[in-house]
Design a protein around this motif. Structure first.
Motif: not given
Length: 145
Positions: A58-64
């Motif tokens: 979640p620090g690198r990608d915006d989770p969906h």
């Protein structure tokens, strides 16, 4: 307690597979590991087991609707109904180092205790803690088998 770090990851994958069978959404699962270096390995194993981009940092990608995987130091502010806390043996082993003075050891134990408390409070409904190797006496007294 588990026999190896590979067993630890496999156990978490199997637990997540059971959650998936019960229609728990990926976004309800947070995996926290004590070591930053291990999070990419865990993410890769989860993506291999469940499909590409099932797990993200979640620090690198915006989770969906994805499983979130982060280090203990990066878990502040995150919350999830279900949390897997891994790599605790690494913290305990660091605390047992003969290179530490008693003052350094005490400070490390305090810091690790704060981090673990914070990680445990990320779970809203279920917390699963894994441990590689035999439980230290202090933990085995607290945790019935």
């Amino acid at each position: 307690p588990l026999t190896s770090e590979q067993d630890e990851v496999t156990r978490v994958i199997n637990e997540i597979r059971l959650l998936q069978q019960n229609n728990i959404p990926w976004q309800d699962i947070l995996v926290i590991h004590a070591s930053r270096e291990e999070t990419s390995h865990i993410t890769a194993r989860l993506n291999k087991a469940f499909g590409p981009k099932t797990a993200v940092d979640p620090g690198r990608d915006d989770p969906h609707n994805q499983i979130r995987v982060c280090s203990l130091n990066a878990a502040t502010g995150l919350e999830s109904p279900i949390v897997f806390l891994m790599g605790i043996h690494d913290l305990y082993e660091m605390e047992q180092s003969i290179r530490l003075s008693e003052e350094e050891r005490g400070e490390l134990v305090r810091d690790n205790t704060r981090k673990l408390y914070m990680a445990c409070t990320r779970a809203g409904q279920r917390l699963v803690i894994t441990y590689v190797g035999p439980l230290p006496d202090i933990l085995s007294q607290q945790c019935p088998n």
